[in-house]
Design a protein around this motif. Structure first.
Motif, PDB file in Angstrom:
ATOM      1  N   ASP A   1     -11.407   2.936 -72.352  1.00 27.64           N
ATOM      2  CA  ASP A   1     -10.449   2.123 -73.090  1.00 27.64           C
ATOM      3  C   ASP A   1     -10.033   0.867 -72.326  1.00 27.64           C
ATOM      4  O   ASP A   1      -9.168   0.122 -72.779  1.00 27.64           O
ATOM      5  CB  ASP A   1      -9.192   2.940 -73.411  1.00 27.64           C
ATOM      6  N   GLY A   2     -10.625   0.655 -71.134  1.00 25.35           N
ATOM      7  CA  GLY A   2     -10.287  -0.503 -70.320  1.00 25.35           C
ATOM      8  C   GLY A   2      -9.012  -0.335 -69.521  1.00 25.35           C
ATOM      9  O   GLY A   2      -8.452  -1.303 -69.022  1.00 25.35           O
ATOM     10  N   LYS A   3      -8.535   0.896 -69.379  1.00 25.17           N
ATOM     11  CA  LYS A   3      -7.306   1.178 -68.625  1.00 25.17           C
ATOM     12  C   LYS A   3      -7.658   1.572 -67.188  1.00 25.17           C
ATOM     13  O   LYS A   3      -8.688   2.187 -66.936  1.00 25.17           O
ATOM     14  CB  LYS A   3      -6.526   2.338 -69.265  1.00 25.17           C
ATOM     15  N   TYR A   4      -6.781   1.215 -66.251  1.00 23.39           N
ATOM     16  CA  TYR A   4      -6.935   1.602 -64.853  1.00 23.39           C
ATOM     17  C   TYR A   4      -6.357   2.999 -64.684  1.00 23.39           C
ATOM     18  O   TYR A   4      -5.244   3.273 -65.123  1.00 23.39           O
ATOM     19  CB  TYR A   4      -6.231   0.608 -63.934  1.00 23.39           C
ATOM     20  N   VAL A   5      -7.105   3.901 -64.053  1.00 25.75           N
ATOM     21  CA  VAL A   5      -6.739   5.308 -63.960  1.00 25.75           C
ATOM     22  C   VAL A   5      -6.353   5.662 -62.528  1.00 25.75           C
ATOM     23  O   VAL A   5      -7.107   5.376 -61.590  1.00 25.75           O
ATOM     24  CB  VAL A   5      -7.903   6.206 -64.432  1.00 25.75           C
ATOM     25  N   CYS A   6      -5.204   6.295 -62.358  1.00 25.98           N
ATOM     26  CA  CYS A   6      -4.778   6.766 -61.041  1.00 25.98           C
ATOM     27  C   CYS A   6      -5.714   7.897 -60.616  1.00 25.98           C
ATOM     28  O   CYS A   6      -5.877   8.872 -61.346  1.00 25.98           O
ATOM     29  CB  CYS A   6      -3.341   7.274 -61.090  1.00 25.98           C
ATOM     30  N   PRO A   7      -6.325   7.796 -59.437  1.00 24.84           N
ATOM     31  CA  PRO A   7      -7.243   8.848 -58.997  1.00 24.84           C
ATOM     32  C   PRO A   7      -6.550  10.157 -58.625  1.00 24.84           C
ATOM     33  O   PRO A   7      -7.203  11.187 -58.496  1.00 24.84           O
ATOM     34  CB  PRO A   7      -7.930   8.236 -57.777  1.00 24.84           C
ATOM     35  N   PHE A   8      -5.234  10.128 -58.473  1.00 24.29           N
ATOM     36  CA  PHE A   8      -4.498  11.316 -58.051  1.00 24.29           C
ATOM     37  C   PHE A   8      -3.948  12.124 -59.226  1.00 24.29           C
ATOM     38  O   PHE A   8      -3.977  13.342 -59.209  1.00 24.29           O
ATOM     39  CB  PHE A   8      -3.367  10.935 -57.100  1.00 24.29           C
ATOM     40  N   CYS A   9      -3.422  11.438 -60.253  1.00 18.23           N
ATOM     41  CA  CYS A   9      -2.779  12.163 -61.356  1.00 18.23           C
ATOM     42  C   CYS A   9      -3.389  11.841 -62.722  1.00 18.23           C
ATOM     43  O   CYS A   9      -2.943  12.377 -63.722  1.00 18.23           O
ATOM     44  CB  CYS A   9      -1.288  11.864 -61.383  1.00 18.23           C
ATOM     45  N   SER A  10      -4.369  10.952 -62.773  1.00 17.29           N
ATOM     46  CA  SER A  10      -5.089  10.562 -63.996  1.00 17.29           C
ATOM     47  C   SER A  10      -4.232   9.794 -64.998  1.00 17.29           C
ATOM     48  O   SER A  10      -4.634   9.621 -66.138  1.00 17.29           O
ATOM     49  CB  SER A  10      -5.712  11.782 -64.681  1.00 17.29           C
ATOM     50  N   ARG A  11      -3.051   9.306 -64.596  1.00 16.84           N
ATOM     51  CA  ARG A  11      -2.241   8.485 -65.483  1.00 16.84           C
ATOM     52  C   ARG A  11      -2.929   7.131 -65.679  1.00 16.84           C
ATOM     53  O   ARG A  11      -3.575   6.629 -64.768  1.00 16.84           O
ATOM     54  CB  ARG A  11      -0.856   8.299 -64.869  1.00 16.84           C
TER      55      ARG A  11
END
Length: 117
Positions: free
Chosen positions: A50-60
């Motif tokens: 979706d073009g969103k940046y994903v936190c590698p720790f919590c997937s937010r």
């Protein structure tokens, strides 16, 4: 030559808060990517379908690199729980001090603790 774009995230100059140095020289990265570069990263953060940046720790998921960076300073990888009621951080309105120190209780339990309960 065309308009300037960040070498990592491809944002335009008007979409960022400035230019900074990167692995390819001065003013090749936006300020957010340049900050990541200075902190040891070797490329932009991963982006989902979706073009969103994903936190590698919590997937937010976040719309901008800056928002991801601000989140990562406080990310608990989804493992924090209130010391009294055991609610998760995502399910409460904040963290507060408790008998074990700062940010050990959810805001509701922290208010009870500060009131002497």
């Amino acid at each position: 030559a065309g308009a300037w774009r960040c070498a990592w995230c491809s944002c335009k100059y008007g979409e960022c808060s400035g230019k900074g140095p990167g692995p390819d020289g001065p003013k090749t990265l936006c300020s957010a990517c340049s900050s990541r570069y200075r902190n040891g990263h070797t490329g932009p953060p991963s982006v989902n379908e979706d073009g969103k940046y994903v936190c590698p720790f919590c997937s937010r998921k976040f719309d901008t690199i800056g928002a991801l960076g601000g989140h990562k300073r406080f990310c608990d990888a989804g493992v924090w729980r209130c010391g009294w009621c055991e609610v998760r951080a995502d399910d409460c309105s904040g963290k507060g001090p408790g008998p074990e120190g700062p940010k050990t209780l959810c805001s509701a339990c922290s208010a009870r603790f500060r009131a002497g309960h």
